[in-house]
Write a protein that holds these residues in place. Structure first.
Motif, mmCIF file in Angstrom:
data_model
loop_
_atom_site.group_PDB
_atom_site.id
_atom_site.type_symbol
_atom_site.label_atom_id
_atom_site.label_comp_id
_atom_site.label_asym_id
_atom_site.label_seq_id
_atom_site.Cartn_x
_atom_site.Cartn_y
_atom_site.Cartn_z
ATOM 1 N N ARG A 287 0.848 -1.190 0.000
ATOM 2 C CA ARG A 287 0.000 0.000 0.000
ATOM 3 C C ARG A 287 0.887 1.245 0.000
ATOM 4 N NH1 ARG A 287 0.602 -1.779 4.939
ATOM 5 N NH2 ARG A 287 0.743 -0.376 6.694
ATOM 6 N N VAL A 288 0.289 2.366 -0.312
ATOM 7 C CA VAL A 288 1.020 3.640 -0.330
ATOM 8 C C VAL A 288 0.555 4.464 0.850
ATOM 9 C CG1 VAL A 288 1.463 5.744 -1.634
ATOM 10 C CG2 VAL A 288 1.225 3.573 -2.833
ATOM 11 N N VAL A 289 1.506 4.973 1.635
ATOM 12 C CA VAL A 289 1.204 5.854 2.764
ATOM 13 C C VAL A 289 1.937 7.169 2.561
ATOM 14 C CG1 VAL A 289 0.814 3.939 4.364
ATOM 15 C CG2 VAL A 289 3.078 4.936 4.176
ATOM 16 N N ARG A 290 1.610 8.157 3.343
ATOM 17 C CA ARG A 290 2.265 9.464 3.263
ATOM 18 C C ARG A 290 3.225 9.614 4.433
ATOM 19 N NH1 ARG A 290 1.250 11.569 -1.586
ATOM 20 N NH2 ARG A 290 2.212 13.421 -0.770
ATOM 21 N N ALA A 291 4.466 10.004 4.159
ATOM 22 C CA ALA A 291 5.472 10.228 5.193
ATOM 23 C C ALA A 291 5.840 11.707 5.218
ATOM 24 C CB ALA A 291 6.708 9.381 4.924
ATOM 25 N N ARG A 292 6.305 12.186 6.370
ATOM 26 C CA ARG A 292 6.671 13.600 6.526
ATOM 27 C C ARG A 292 7.949 13.918 5.753
ATOM 28 N NH1 ARG A 292 3.028 16.622 8.027
ATOM 29 N NH2 ARG A 292 4.481 18.147 8.803
ATOM 30 N N ASN A 293 7.989 15.090 5.134
ATOM 31 C CA ASN A 293 9.202 15.561 4.472
ATOM 32 C C ASN A 293 10.249 15.921 5.513
ATOM 33 O OD1 ASN A 293 8.179 15.341 1.903
ATOM 34 N ND2 ASN A 293 7.627 17.494 1.740
ATOM 35 N N LYS A 294 11.501 15.567 5.256
ATOM 36 C CA LYS A 294 12.592 15.916 6.169
ATOM 37 C C LYS A 294 13.239 17.249 5.786
ATOM 38 C CE LYS A 294 13.876 11.176 7.194
ATOM 39 N NZ LYS A 294 14.944 10.170 7.113
ATOM 40 N N TRP A 295 13.228 17.576 4.496
ATOM 41 C CA TRP A 295 13.989 18.730 4.033
ATOM 42 C C TRP A 295 13.126 19.920 3.642
ATOM 43 C CZ3 TRP A 295 14.958 13.707 2.363
ATOM 44 C CH2 TRP A 295 16.075 13.133 2.930
ATOM 45 N N THR B 80 5.951 23.689 0.720
ATOM 46 C CA THR B 80 5.221 22.809 -0.195
ATOM 47 C C THR B 80 3.721 23.069 -0.140
ATOM 48 O OG1 THR B 80 5.106 21.107 1.501
ATOM 49 C CG2 THR B 80 6.963 20.994 -0.021
ATOM 50 N N ALA B 81 3.326 24.288 0.113
ATOM 51 C CA ALA B 81 1.909 24.631 0.264
ATOM 52 C C ALA B 81 1.104 24.388 -1.011
ATOM 53 C CB ALA B 81 1.765 26.080 0.697
ATOM 54 N N SER B 82 1.738 24.425 -2.181
ATOM 55 C CA SER B 82 1.012 24.220 -3.436
ATOM 56 C C SER B 82 0.792 22.742 -3.757
ATOM 57 C CB SER B 82 1.769 24.880 -4.587
ATOM 58 O OG SER B 82 3.033 24.254 -4.751
ATOM 59 N N HIS B 83 1.411 21.832 -3.015
ATOM 60 C CA HIS B 83 1.246 20.404 -3.257
ATOM 61 C C HIS B 83 -0.114 19.924 -2.754
ATOM 62 C CE1 HIS B 83 5.884 19.650 -3.319
ATOM 63 N NE2 HIS B 83 5.500 20.564 -4.166
ATOM 64 N N PRO B 84 -0.619 18.813 -3.300
ATOM 65 C CA PRO B 84 -1.910 18.297 -2.831
ATOM 66 C C PRO B 84 -1.887 17.887 -1.356
ATOM 67 C CG PRO B 84 -1.235 17.199 -4.861
ATOM 68 C CD PRO B 84 -0.117 18.064 -4.431
ATOM 69 N N TYR B 85 -0.760 17.351 -0.880
ATOM 70 C CA TYR B 85 -0.598 16.955 0.520
ATOM 71 C C TYR B 85 0.656 17.649 1.050
ATOM 72 C CZ TYR B 85 -3.806 13.279 -0.885
ATOM 73 O OH TYR B 85 -4.875 12.589 -1.387
ATOM 74 N N PRO B 86 0.565 18.906 1.513
ATOM 75 C CA PRO B 86 1.745 19.664 1.922
ATOM 76 C C PRO B 86 2.527 18.976 3.036
ATOM 77 C CG PRO B 86 -0.185 21.072 1.834
ATOM 78 C CD PRO B 86 -0.653 19.665 1.661
ATOM 79 N N GLY B 87 3.851 18.995 2.896
ATOM 80 C CA GLY B 87 4.731 18.473 3.930
ATOM 81 C C GLY B 87 4.877 16.967 3.952
#
Length: 127
Positions: free
Chosen positions: A72-80, A86-93
């Motif tokens: 499955r695909v999950v969302r992980a927090r960005n480190k950098w 990343t406010a313009s991304h669909p899932y920021p951060g």
């Protein structure tokens, strides 16, 4: 005999096309003398009818490979990058990660930017 697995106006993932769609019509195929239809197709407005094996309900998460492995695909927090960068991304951060284990911390993970390849032979000069 077949029974409908999906209903009208249900949101489903159409695997052959790779997109989400809404079922517009449930189309049973009847045979004279039988009380139930022999098969059921679904019209999702993409130009042809799809069978239940080609559709996936919205609640089903993940997938199974040909060998039977679950993933499955999950969302992980960005480190950098922060949420504001990343406010313009669909899932920021966050970024997508493939997980094969039963729990979030188990199995292998493959974030696209952290793939490391082994060094080539021992005769590579290092600076």
């Amino acid at each position: 005999m077949a029974r409908a697995q999906f209903h009208k106006n249900q949101r489903v993932f159409v695997r052959p096309v790779g997109t989400w769609a809404q079922i517009e019509r449930v189309i049973p195929h009847w045979t004279k003398g039988l009380e139930e239809p022999i098969r059921i197709h679904y019209d999702v407005g993409l130009g042809r009818e799809f069978g239940a094996d080609e559709l996936q309900a919205e609640g089903n998460q993940g997938s199974t490979t040909d060998e039977g492995d679950q993933w499955r695909v999950v969302r992980a927090r960005n480190k950098w990058q922060s949420d504001t960068e990343t406010a313009s991304h669909p899932y920021p951060g966050t970024h997508p990660v493939v997980v094969t284990g039963e729990v979030e911390g188990g199995g292998w993970r493959v974030p696209a930017r952290n793939i490391r390849f082994p060094r080539c032979g021992s005769n590579v000069k290092r600076a």
